[in-house]
Motif scaffolding. Structure first.
Motif, PDB file in Angstrom:
ATOM      1  N   GLY A  66      41.632  36.346  50.921  1.00 29.65           N
ATOM      2  CA  GLY A  66      41.900  36.437  49.487  1.00 29.65           C
ATOM      3  C   GLY A  66      41.826  35.080  48.814  1.00 29.65           C
ATOM      4  O   GLY A  66      41.311  34.953  47.697  1.00 29.65           O
ATOM      5  N   HIS A  67      42.304  34.051  49.503  1.00 27.84           N
ATOM      6  CA  HIS A  67      42.208  32.691  48.946  1.00 27.84           C
ATOM      7  C   HIS A  67      40.748  32.248  48.844  1.00 27.84           C
ATOM      8  O   HIS A  67      40.343  31.637  47.854  1.00 27.84           O
ATOM      9  CB  HIS A  67      43.000  31.704  49.807  1.00 27.84           C
ATOM     10  CG  HIS A  67      44.479  31.917  49.771  1.00 27.84           C
ATOM     11  ND1 HIS A  67      45.217  31.914  48.611  1.00 27.84           N
ATOM     12  CD2 HIS A  67      45.363  32.136  50.774  1.00 27.84           C
ATOM     13  CE1 HIS A  67      46.493  32.128  48.891  1.00 27.84           C
ATOM     14  NE2 HIS A  67      46.607  32.274  50.184  1.00 27.84           N
ATOM     15  N   VAL A  68      39.969  32.569  49.870  1.00 29.25           N
ATOM     16  CA  VAL A  68      38.550  32.216  49.849  1.00 29.25           C
ATOM     17  C   VAL A  68      37.844  32.991  48.737  1.00 29.25           C
ATOM     18  O   VAL A  68      37.020  32.430  48.005  1.00 29.25           O
ATOM     19  CB  VAL A  68      37.893  32.481  51.221  1.00 29.25           C
ATOM     20  CG1 VAL A  68      36.398  32.198  51.169  1.00 29.25           C
ATOM     21  CG2 VAL A  68      38.566  31.642  52.312  1.00 29.25           C
ATOM     22  N   TRP A  69      38.170  34.279  48.603  1.00 35.62           N
ATOM     23  CA  TRP A  69      37.574  35.098  47.539  1.00 35.62           C
ATOM     24  C   TRP A  69      37.880  34.493  46.164  1.00 35.62           C
ATOM     25  O   TRP A  69      36.993  34.366  45.318  1.00 35.62           O
ATOM     26  CB  TRP A  69      38.108  36.527  47.640  1.00 35.62           C
ATOM     27  CG  TRP A  69      37.660  37.475  46.577  1.00 35.62           C
ATOM     28  CD1 TRP A  69      36.424  38.011  46.415  1.00 35.62           C
ATOM     29  CD2 TRP A  69      38.464  38.016  45.517  1.00 35.62           C
ATOM     30  NE1 TRP A  69      36.407  38.859  45.322  1.00 35.62           N
ATOM     31  CE2 TRP A  69      37.649  38.871  44.760  1.00 35.62           C
ATOM     32  CE3 TRP A  69      39.796  37.857  45.145  1.00 35.62           C
ATOM     33  CZ2 TRP A  69      38.119  39.561  43.657  1.00 35.62           C
ATOM     34  CZ3 TRP A  69      40.264  38.550  44.045  1.00 35.62           C
ATOM     35  CH2 TRP A  69      39.424  39.392  43.311  1.00 35.62           C
ATOM     36  N   ASN A  70      39.134  34.119  45.958  1.00 36.43           N
ATOM     37  CA  ASN A  70      39.530  33.524  44.682  1.00 36.43           C
ATOM     38  C   ASN A  70      38.767  32.222  44.431  1.00 36.43           C
ATOM     39  O   ASN A  70      38.276  31.981  43.330  1.00 36.43           O
ATOM     40  CB  ASN A  70      41.039  33.276  44.665  1.00 36.43           C
ATOM     41  CG  ASN A  70      41.516  32.851  43.312  1.00 36.43           C
ATOM     42  OD1 ASN A  70      41.272  33.521  42.320  1.00 36.43           O
ATOM     43  ND2 ASN A  70      42.192  31.720  43.262  1.00 36.43           N
ATOM     44  N   SER A  71      38.643  31.391  45.450  1.00 36.09           N
ATOM     45  CA  SER A  71      37.907  30.142  45.311  1.00 36.09           C
ATOM     46  C   SER A  71      36.431  30.401  45.000  1.00 36.09           C
ATOM     47  O   SER A  71      35.841  29.729  44.145  1.00 36.09           O
ATOM     48  CB  SER A  71      38.045  29.320  46.593  1.00 36.09           C
ATOM     49  OG  SER A  71      37.297  28.139  46.499  1.00 36.09           O
TER      50      SER A  71
END
Length: 177
Positions: free
Chosen positions: A139-144
């Motif tokens: 999810g953090h990678v997706w947001n980034s």
């Protein structure tokens, strides 16, 4: 929310003014403020609404792939492609999500929780035991990737590739290219 999303899709973040939202929704300005204490709160709630709609669509058409990595990568690619259809709207929603006000913080948590659950569900059979934690990291990678795409530092293809690599690294499947 639909009125705010419509305005944002037409002109981005700056095009959304609470007075215009009220007018387009054919409600009193006070009614808008009764539910949303600011434009950022309204747009953040709109992103929650949109992600909830995405979840419904994804539940109706299951993700494809032979393993957890492929299925989650497919889910994230579909979400990026859906967002690519309305870049001004996505940019407005993500701009609002950067606010630190309490209403936005709650919305940010809901979006993260929903995406984590979607990824956990998509991983399906053969997923690692700690899939919830891995989904949170994805999810953090997706947001980034979303932020980089919206700000023009990467294109959609690169965002999708980066998400695929992250899925392979975190969920293990085949070589990372």
């Amino acid at each position: 929310m639909e009125a705010a999303m419509s305005l944002a899709a037409e002109g981005g973040y700056d095009a959304v003014q609470m007075r215009d939202v009220a007018e387009r929704a054919d409600v009193a300005l006070g009614t808008v403020y009764r539910y949303f204490n600011s434009k950022d709160h309204l747009l953040a709630a709109a992103l929650v609404h949109w992600i909830d709609q995405l979840a419904e669509v994804l539940n109706d058409a299951p993700v494809k792939g032979d393993d957890a990595s492929e299925r989650v990568a497919h889910l994230l690619e579909r979400s990026m492609r859906a967002m690519n259809r309305q870049p001004k709207l996505v940019a407005a929603l993500l701009t609002a999500m950067s606010s630190l006000e309490p209403g936005v913080t709650e919305c940010r948590e809901r979006v993260a929780t929903t995406m984590e659950q979607l990824m956990t569900d998509a991983a399906g059979p053969g997923a690692p035991n700690d899939i919830a934690e891995r989904s949170r990291m994805l999810g953090h990678v997706w947001n980034s990737a979303l932020m980089s795409w919206i700000h023009g530092t990467i294109d959609l293809g690169r965002a999708v590739t980066d998400l695929d690599v992250a899925c392979r690294l975190l969920l293990g499947s085949g070589p990372v290219v």
